[in-house]
Design a protein around this motif. Structure first.
Motif, mmCIF file in Angstrom:
data_model
loop_
_atom_site.group_PDB
_atom_site.id
_atom_site.type_symbol
_atom_site.label_atom_id
_atom_site.label_comp_id
_atom_site.label_asym_id
_atom_site.label_seq_id
_atom_site.Cartn_x
_atom_site.Cartn_y
_atom_site.Cartn_z
ATOM 1 N N THR A 117 16.923 -15.126 0.399
ATOM 2 C CA THR A 117 16.230 -14.071 -0.324
ATOM 3 C C THR A 117 14.728 -14.306 -0.247
ATOM 4 O O THR A 117 14.238 -15.290 -0.782
ATOM 5 C CB THR A 117 16.707 -13.948 -1.797
ATOM 6 N N MET A 119 12.204 -12.768 -1.673
ATOM 7 C CA MET A 119 11.693 -11.819 -2.656
ATOM 8 C C MET A 119 10.509 -12.334 -3.486
ATOM 9 O O MET A 119 9.970 -11.604 -4.303
ATOM 10 C CB MET A 119 12.826 -11.391 -3.597
ATOM 11 N N SER A 120 10.100 -13.583 -3.261
ATOM 12 C CA SER A 120 9.013 -14.136 -4.093
ATOM 13 C C SER A 120 7.764 -13.269 -4.028
ATOM 14 O O SER A 120 7.188 -12.913 -5.052
ATOM 15 C CB SER A 120 8.633 -15.537 -3.619
ATOM 16 N N ASN A 121 7.375 -12.950 -2.801
ATOM 17 C CA ASN A 121 6.144 -12.189 -2.638
ATOM 18 C C ASN A 121 6.222 -10.846 -3.376
ATOM 19 O O ASN A 121 5.285 -10.460 -4.084
ATOM 20 C CB ASN A 121 5.864 -11.992 -1.137
ATOM 21 N N LYS A 124 6.152 -11.339 -7.164
ATOM 22 C CA LYS A 124 4.784 -11.668 -7.593
ATOM 23 C C LYS A 124 3.878 -10.445 -7.477
ATOM 24 O O LYS A 124 3.030 -10.205 -8.332
ATOM 25 C CB LYS A 124 4.232 -12.820 -6.748
ATOM 26 N N GLU A 130 -0.100 -10.960 -6.419
ATOM 27 C CA GLU A 130 -0.613 -11.012 -5.047
ATOM 28 C C GLU A 130 -0.267 -9.746 -4.266
ATOM 29 O O GLU A 130 0.575 -8.943 -4.698
ATOM 30 C CB GLU A 130 -0.108 -12.269 -4.322
ATOM 31 N N PRO A 150 5.773 -16.419 4.225
ATOM 32 C CA PRO A 150 5.568 -17.818 4.606
ATOM 33 C C PRO A 150 6.740 -18.755 4.344
ATOM 34 O O PRO A 150 6.928 -19.697 5.090
ATOM 35 C CB PRO A 150 4.349 -18.226 3.788
ATOM 36 N N TRP A 151 7.492 -18.549 3.261
ATOM 37 C CA TRP A 151 8.521 -19.538 2.926
ATOM 38 C C TRP A 151 9.786 -18.817 2.477
ATOM 39 O O TRP A 151 9.842 -18.289 1.363
ATOM 40 C CB TRP A 151 8.074 -20.426 1.756
ATOM 41 N N SER A 153 14.025 -19.591 2.313
ATOM 42 C CA SER A 153 15.050 -20.622 2.516
ATOM 43 C C SER A 153 16.397 -20.001 2.865
ATOM 44 O O SER A 153 16.639 -18.815 2.602
ATOM 45 C CB SER A 153 15.205 -21.427 1.218
ATOM 46 N N THR A 348 9.266 -19.005 -7.422
ATOM 47 C CA THR A 348 9.046 -17.731 -8.110
ATOM 48 C C THR A 348 10.262 -17.296 -8.914
ATOM 49 O O THR A 348 11.373 -17.317 -8.373
ATOM 50 C CB THR A 348 8.696 -16.633 -7.082
ATOM 51 N N LYS A 352 3.722 -20.611 -14.300
ATOM 52 C CA LYS A 352 2.488 -19.858 -14.604
ATOM 53 C C LYS A 352 2.745 -18.345 -14.525
ATOM 54 O O LYS A 352 2.213 -17.581 -15.326
ATOM 55 C CB LYS A 352 1.350 -20.290 -13.660
#
Ligand SMILES: Cc1cc2nc3c(=O)[nH]c(=O)nc-3n(C[C@H](O)[C@H](O)[C@H](O)COP(=O)(O)OP(=O)(O)OC[C@H]3O[C@@H](n4cnc5c(N)ncnc54)[C@H](O)[C@@H]3O)c2cc1C
Length: 371
Positions: A117, A119-121, A124, A130, A150-151, A153, A348, A352
Motif C-alpha cells: 500500500t 498510501m502514505s503520500n 499526508k 505534503e 519513494p518508499w 513495502s 504514516t 507528529k
C-alpha cells in the motif's frame, strides 16, 4: 477473546513460532523478505479476519489486529507486512467497483498475491502535510499515471501495489497496479536501519495506463471511499505496537530474573507497560466494530494510534534499559525492538502527523461548540 477468535489464532501462533521465529535475525540483519511465511499466513486467514465469509473469517477488525500483534510479538518488520497485506485486502473489499474486487480480492485476502500500500503520500497530502506525488489524466475509461513514490513495502516482482493519484481538475483516484504494468518500475531504496526485510522499494510511474478494472475508487467515489477505509487503515496499525510492547514487557520480565534488584529503580516497569497496554487493547475492542462499519469518529482512533506510538517508544526504551549491555548486543532483541518501535512512530500516520490531525479535529470541535 472469544472462543472463535482463540481457535482462529491458535494455528497462526503455531506458524509464527515454527516458521517466523527462526528467521527473525535474518529478516532484521540480512533484510530477508519472508515471502513463504506470508503465503502460509494468508492460507490460514491471517489477512482476511475482517472480511466477510466469502473472502475471509468474518471475525472483524479486532481479530485482524490480534493477528498483527501476534506477528509483532516475534517480529515488528513482518507485522508491518501483515498490515500492508491486510490493508490491501481491506481497500479492495471496500471498493464500490466489482471488477477490481473480482480481479484481486480473493488472491490478496488469501496471500497468494502479495500486495503493498503506497498510501502514505496521499494520506499526508490530504492532511495538508505534503504535495501529492502521482498525477493522472483521464483518457476515456482509463487513466494515465506519472510520478514516483519513494518508499513502498511488500512490492516487487509478481506483487500488486495499491496507490492514489491526483486527477487533473477532478480530484483523486485510487488504483491497483500489477508489477508487470508497462511503464511501472521499482528500484531499491537507500538502506534503512531497520525493517530491511519489508522489500521497501521506490515506485516510478511513466505513462502507466490504469484500466477501469484496476480502479479502486474513481474521483466521484474517492472522498466517501477514504472516509470508509481510513478508520480501519489507522486502527490496523495498532497491532504492530501491541506486539512490540508485549515483547518489550517480556524482555523486562526476563531481565528482572537476574538484575531485578537494580531494575526496580528504572522509571518504567513491566507492570506500567502491561497496565497501559491493557487500556489500549480495551479501546481496540470498543473501536474496532465501529471502524469496521466505516462510520467511526476519527478522533478516538487517532488518539489510540498516537497512544500506541508513545507506549511502543517507551516500552522499547525500557526494555533496553532493563536488559543493560546484553540488550545492546546485535543478537539481543532489545536493540531490534528499539528500531521497530521508532518505525511505529514514523510510519504514516507518524506521531507528529497524528498530533496535527488530533489538534485540527479538537480545534474544529471547540469551534462547533462555541458556535
Ligand atoms: C522502512 C519504511 C517502510 C515504509 N513503507 C511504506 C509503505 O509501505 N507505504 C507507504 O506509503 N509509505 C511507506 N513508508 C513511508 C512512511 O509511511 C512515511 O511516509 C515516511 O516515514 C515519512 O514520514 P514523515 O511523516 O516522517 O515525513 P517526513 O520525513 O517529515 O517527510 C519529509 C519529506 O520527505 C518526502 N516524503 C516523505 N514520505 C513520503 C512519501 N511516503 N511519499 C512521498 N514523499 C515523501 C516528502 O517530500 C516530505 O515532505 C515507509 C517508510 C520506511 C522508513
Amino acid at each position: 477473546m472469544s472462543q472463535a477468535q482463540a481457535a482462529f489464532l491458535a494455528p497462526i501462533v503455531q506458524l509464527i513460532e515454527s516458521e517466523l521465529a527462526p528467521q527473525v535475525q535474518a529478516i532484521d540483519q540480512e533484510g530477508k523478505y519472508p515471502a513463504d511465511f506470508m503465503h502460509k499466513l494468508g492460507a490460514l486467514g491471517g489477512f482476511s479476519a475482517a472480511l466477510p465469509a466469502e473472502y475471509g473469517n468474518n471475525l472483524g477488525l479486532a481479530a485482524q489486529v490480534a493477528v498483527t500483534a501476534a506477528v509483532a510479538e516475534q517480529c515488528g518488520s513482518t507485522a508491518f507486512l501483515v498490515w500492508c497485506q491486510s490493508s490491501c485486502a481491506w481497500y479492495l473489499h471496500n471498493s464500490d467497483n466489482a471488477a477490481v474486487r473480482d480481479r484481486y480480492l480473493k488472491d490478496v485476502a488469501h496471500g497468494r498475491l502479495l500486495a503493498g500500500t503506497g498510501m502514505s503520500n496521499t494520506v499526508k497530502h490530504l492532511a495538508g502535510i505534503e504535495k501529492i506525488q502521482l498525477r493522472a489524466r483521464r483518457e476515456g475509461d482509463t487513466y494515465v499515471v506519472n510520478g514516483s513514490l519513494p518508499w513502498v513495502s511488500n512490492v516487487g516482482d509478481g506483487h500488486l501495489a495499491i496507490v492514489a493519484a491526483a486527477v487533473e481538475d477532478e480530484g483523486y483516484i485510487m488504483f491497483a497496479v500489477p508489477s508487470t504494468a508497462s511503464g511501472f518500475q521499482y528500484r531499491p531504496c537507500l538502506e534503512f536501519s531497520g525493517l530491511e526485510g519489508t522489500q521497501t522499494l521506490t515506485l516510478r510511474f511513466q505513462n502507466v495506463v490504469v484500466p477501469a478494472e484496476d480502479v479502486v475508487a474513481h474521483p466521484d467515489q474517492f472522498t466517501d471511499y477514504i472516509r470508509r477505509i481510513k478508520p480501519g487503515f489507522v486502527l490496523g496499525q495498532i497491532g504492530m505496537g501491541i506486539g512490540i510492547v508485549r515483547a518489550c514487557a517480556a524482555i523486562a520480565r526476563d531481565s528482572n530474573a537476574s538484575v531485578g534488584h537494580v531494575n526496580v529503580f528504572l522509571d518504567v516497569q513491566e507492570s506500567d507497560l502491561t497496565a497501559e497496554l491493557a487500556g489500549i487493547e480495551q479501546q481496540i475492542t470498543e473501536l474496532a466494530p465501529v471502524a469496521q462499519a466505516g462510520a467511526a469518529d476519527m478522533l478516538p482512533i487517532l488518539k489510540a494510534r498516537a497512544a500506541i506510538s508513545e507506549l511502543t517508544l517507551k516500552a522499547a526504551n525500557s526494555a533496553v534499559l532493563h536488559a543493560g549491555a546484553k540488550g545492546y548486543l546485535m543478537i539481543h532483541p532489545a536493540q531490534r525492538r528499539l528500531r521497530e518501535a521508532v518505525f511505529v512512530a514514523i510510519v504514516t500516520p507518524a506521531l507528529k502527523h497524528l498530533r496535527k490531525e488530533i489538534h485540527a479535529l479538537e480545534a474544529q470541535g471547540l469551534e462547533t461548540a462555541a458556535a
